[in-house]
Structures are given as structure tokens and as C-alpha cells.
Design an enzyme around this catalytic site. Structure first.
Site, short mmCIF file in Angstrom:
data_model
loop_
_atom_site.label_atom_id
_atom_site.label_comp_id
_atom_site.label_asym_id
_atom_site.label_seq_id
_atom_site.Cartn_x
_atom_site.Cartn_y
_atom_site.Cartn_z
N HIS A 181 -31.13 15.44 -8.15
CA HIS A 181 -30.95 16.68 -8.71
C HIS A 181 -30.88 16.67 -10.33
O HIS A 181 -29.66 16.24 -10.79
CB HIS A 181 -29.63 17.38 -8.09
CG HIS A 181 -29.44 18.79 -8.49
ND1 HIS A 181 -29.60 19.81 -7.40
CD2 HIS A 181 -29.43 19.27 -9.59
CE1 HIS A 181 -29.17 21.00 -8.08
NE2 HIS A 181 -29.01 20.67 -9.40
N HIS A 216 -32.56 18.65 -13.88
CA HIS A 216 -33.42 19.43 -14.59
C HIS A 216 -33.95 18.62 -15.91
O HIS A 216 -33.19 18.27 -16.72
CB HIS A 216 -32.76 20.42 -14.90
CG HIS A 216 -31.87 21.49 -13.97
ND1 HIS A 216 -32.66 22.38 -13.10
CD2 HIS A 216 -30.85 21.17 -13.09
CE1 HIS A 216 -31.87 22.72 -12.15
NE2 HIS A 216 -30.60 22.09 -12.05
N HIS A 273 -30.63 25.81 -4.87
CA HIS A 273 -29.40 25.65 -5.68
C HIS A 273 -28.36 26.91 -4.89
O HIS A 273 -29.03 28.05 -4.69
CB HIS A 273 -29.39 26.23 -6.96
CG HIS A 273 -29.96 25.28 -8.04
ND1 HIS A 273 -31.22 24.34 -7.83
CD2 HIS A 273 -29.41 24.38 -9.04
CE1 HIS A 273 -31.18 23.59 -8.83
NE2 HIS A 273 -30.09 23.34 -9.53
N GLU A 282 -22.72 27.04 -5.74
CA GLU A 282 -22.20 26.50 -7.04
C GLU A 282 -21.39 27.57 -7.92
O GLU A 282 -20.19 27.67 -7.60
CB GLU A 282 -23.29 26.03 -7.96
CG GLU A 282 -23.03 25.43 -9.66
CD GLU A 282 -24.25 25.28 -10.37
OE1 GLU A 282 -25.18 25.90 -10.18
OE2 GLU A 282 -23.95 24.54 -11.51
N ASP A 307 -27.43 16.35 -12.94
CA ASP A 307 -27.71 17.79 -13.03
C ASP A 307 -28.57 18.17 -14.44
O ASP A 307 -29.63 18.40 -14.66
CB ASP A 307 -26.54 18.39 -12.98
CG ASP A 307 -26.83 20.13 -12.69
OD1 ASP A 307 -27.97 20.32 -12.37
OD2 ASP A 307 -26.05 20.68 -12.65
N ASP A 308 -27.54 18.10 -15.59
CA ASP A 308 -28.14 18.26 -16.84
C ASP A 308 -27.43 17.21 -17.88
O ASP A 308 -26.65 17.59 -18.70
CB ASP A 308 -27.84 19.60 -17.33
CG ASP A 308 -28.52 20.86 -16.54
OD1 ASP A 308 -29.67 20.57 -16.68
OD2 ASP A 308 -27.93 21.48 -15.91
ZN LIG Z 1 -29.30 22.07 -11.10
#
Ligand SMILES: [Zn+2]
Length: 346
Positions: free
Chosen positions: A18, A20, A203, A206, A285-286
């Protein structure tokens, strides 16, 4: 937040499901690409010293800051450069497998075709595998915080371009916009036309609560993996259902804390989910946005949640077991030296 990663953590083989692609872009890379593309980025997205991004709240982060930074990434070569940059950083920190998320319509926003975006990333994947051994594949995503008609066009685009490295389908974007069931016909369209099976992840759980995870699990086919899913902790019966159905939660602790889903690691449910028997894996994630990394998340799991070496290895094994790559690739990864007896499950 800064991360010091010790040698023992670096030596643990890691896998990530996961992350991006635009979210891997560091402030330095964003400024470099903005310069190359003659783009002036809003300086307000950076901290005063320029070392990190800054945002007001979760929505501001995932929409305004993210899209402003992503404006600097405009060409096939840009996608190749940022992908290669991320994969080589991951390989240096012990990652052996990465699944990268592409927002299908992101290319449209900067005048770049989806095919060019994918091909740039695929070139980087090949180069990174040759140079470091890391293997990577792509998950393509419908983005829900936009009009439904735009999401339908994304589905058409995805269905028409079954690049061999695209192994999974995702529903991403602002989780509080758009009821999940309305996207079922778009998933059906993609599965019918893509020409080969795609793994399914959403997703959910969250920014929104357990009801979104339940809605995701009611889709056909039901997703094998949930991006985040941490807010299942608010519904004990749902936690038990996730355990019984062996659904994998792709958990991103630092992302959740910095995006304000939880106000500290101490209040994050990672340890409770692990102890409840939910299948989990760790993810960044990021990482460019948050200044974190996959190895950093393994370190966080050790330092803040008391994960043992065995539990960290279990995260890697769970990620590889739930990866959407083909079985031959999975067996190749699982047979690497790091998985010899002694580090295996008892
Ligand atoms: Zn994500």
C-alpha cells in the site's frame, strides 16, 4: 517526526502492498520536477525550511496538498524517475516486493495518458529489478472524490489497458465521498473486459468508520485486502469477521497519526488488531508526503507496538501471501534466503 532505523530492522526482508506513487515524492523531488517542468508550486505546501510538506487537516492533505505536489509530475519520464527513486530507496532498506497504487485519472490532470504513466512506471520497475533485485507491481485505482461520471470514465480507461504489471484494482480517494455499493457496476465492467483476473482491494475504515469496511466486504468479489481498515476496531463483531474471513489489513501507522486519524501511536490499534488475530501488514502509504519509509514503519512497529522479529517477519510473509502478483513470482520471493528455517513461523 524523524525515524532512526537500526541495523537489525534494515536486515529484515520487507514487503509493501500500500503505497501511492505520487505520495512517494519527497519535497526535494517535487521541487526538482517542478523546475524541470517549469511549474511554480504553491510554497504554502512546504514547511518554512522546505524539508517537509505541511497541511491543515486530513482532507486538506489528501486533496489540496497532494494534488498541488502532484502537478509537478507531468511526463512519462517523471513517472519513471519517481518510481525508480522510490524502489531503489526501498531496496536499500531491505524491501523485496512493492505494490504501487496509481490513481487512474492523475495522468489526465496533467495532460499525460494513463498508458504513458503506466509505461513510465513499468520501465522503472524493470530497471530497479535489474539493479537491485526488488520486484514491484501496480494496483490501479478508481478515485471516488469526483463526479461518478468521471469515475465511470476511469473504469473504461482501466479496462482498455491491461498492462501485465497491473495486478490489482483499488477504490481510493476521499473515503467520505460516494457510497461504496454504487461502484459495483464499474468493478464488474473492469473485471469483464480486462482479460485476466485482478486482485481486489479497497480503501476503507480510515477517514470513515466500520460501516465502510462492511460495505466493502459486501461487494462481489469481496476484497481480499482492505487499505487501512483500522477503524474496524470500533466494531468487535467486524474484527471477528475479518479474522474469520482472513482479510488482510494494509496498515500504515505513521500515515494514520500524521493525517490525524489517531492522535498518537499510543492510541493506534495496530497492537490490538495483531493480538486479535487479524492478518496485517505494514505500509508507508505516502512516504514522501509524511517523511516516513517502509523500514521506518517496521521500526515504529518495534519501538511503539513491541513487535518482535517474528511479528515483523510475519508482516512480510502476510504481504507476500496476499500480494496480487502471479504465484511463480510469489514463490520466488518466499524462497529467498531470508525465509530459511529459523525465521519461519514455528
Ligand atoms: Zn492509501
Amino acid at each position: 517526526m524523524s525515524f532512526v532505523i537500526d541495523a537489525q530492522i534494515l536486515n529484515i526482508p520487507k514487503a509493501e502492498l500500500h503505497v501511492h506513487i505520487e505520495g512517494t515524492v519527497t519535497p526535494d523531488m517535487a521541487r526538482r520536477k517542478a523546475g524541470e517542468n517549469n511549474i511554480r508550486l504553491d510554497p504554502a505546501i512546504f514547511s518554512a525550511d522546505g524539508a517537509r510538506y505541511q497541511w491543515r487537516d486530513f482532507y486538506h492533505l489528501v486533496t489540496d496538498v497532494y494534488s498541488e505536489m502532484a502537478r509537478a509530475i507531468r511526463t512519462r519520464q517523471d513517472y519513471e524517475d519517481i518510481t525508480y527513486d522510490y524502489l531503489t530507496r526501498c531496496a536499500a532498506e531491505g524491501s523485496i516486493y512493492e505494490e504501487l497504487i496509481i490513481w487512474c485519472s492523475q495522468g489526465d490532470a496533467v495532460g499525460l495518458s494513463y498508458a504513458d504513466m503506466v509505461e513510465g512506471m513499468a520501465a522503472a520497475i524493470d530497471r530497479a529489478e535489474t539493479n537491485t533485485g526488488i520486484i514491484a507491481r501496480l494496483n490501479t485505482a478508481l478515485v471516488r472524490h469526483q463526479p461518478f461520471e468521471n469515475v465511470r470514465r476511469e473504469a473504461e480507461t482501466i479496462a482498455a489497458y491491461p498492462h501485465p504489471y497491473i495486478v490489482g484494482l483499488d477504490l481510493a480517494g476521499g473515503e467520505c465521498s460516494g457510497d461504496i455499493p454504487q461502484y459495483q457496476p464499474l468493478f464488474d465492467l473492469i473485471f469483464a473486459r480486462f482479460g485476466r483476473p485482478l486482485g481486489m482491494r479497497l480503501h476503507a475504515g480510515e477517514a470513515a468508520g466500520p460501516e465502510n469496511i462492511r460495505a466493502a466486504l459486501a461487494l462481489h468479489p469481496a476484497p481480499l485486502r482492505i487499505g487501512h481498515g483500522v477503524r474496524c476496531i470500533e466494531d468487535e463483531a467486524l474484527v471477528q469477521e475479518l479474522v474469520a474471513r482472513k482479510v488482510v489489513l494494509e496498515i500504515c501507522p505513521t500515515s494514520n497519526v500524521l493525517a490525524g486519524i489517531y492522535n498518537s501511536y499510543a492510541n493506534h490499534p495496530l497492537r490490538r488488531l495483531q493480538d486479535a488475530g487479524v492478518r496485517i501488514c505494514l505500509n508507508a502509504d505516502d512516504p514522501g508526503l509524511f517523511g516516513c519509509s517502509l523500514a521506518g514503519e517496521y521500526q515504529v512497529a518495534r519501538d511503539h507496538f513491541g513487535f518482535s522479529d517474528h511479528e515483523l517477519m510475519q508482516s512480510t510473509r502476510t504481504a507476500l501471501a496476499a500480494a496480487f502478483c502471479d504465484d511463480l513470482t510469489r514463490q520466488t520471493l518466499l524462497s529467498q534466503r531470508a525465509f530459511v528455517p529459523g525465521l519461519r513461523d514455528p
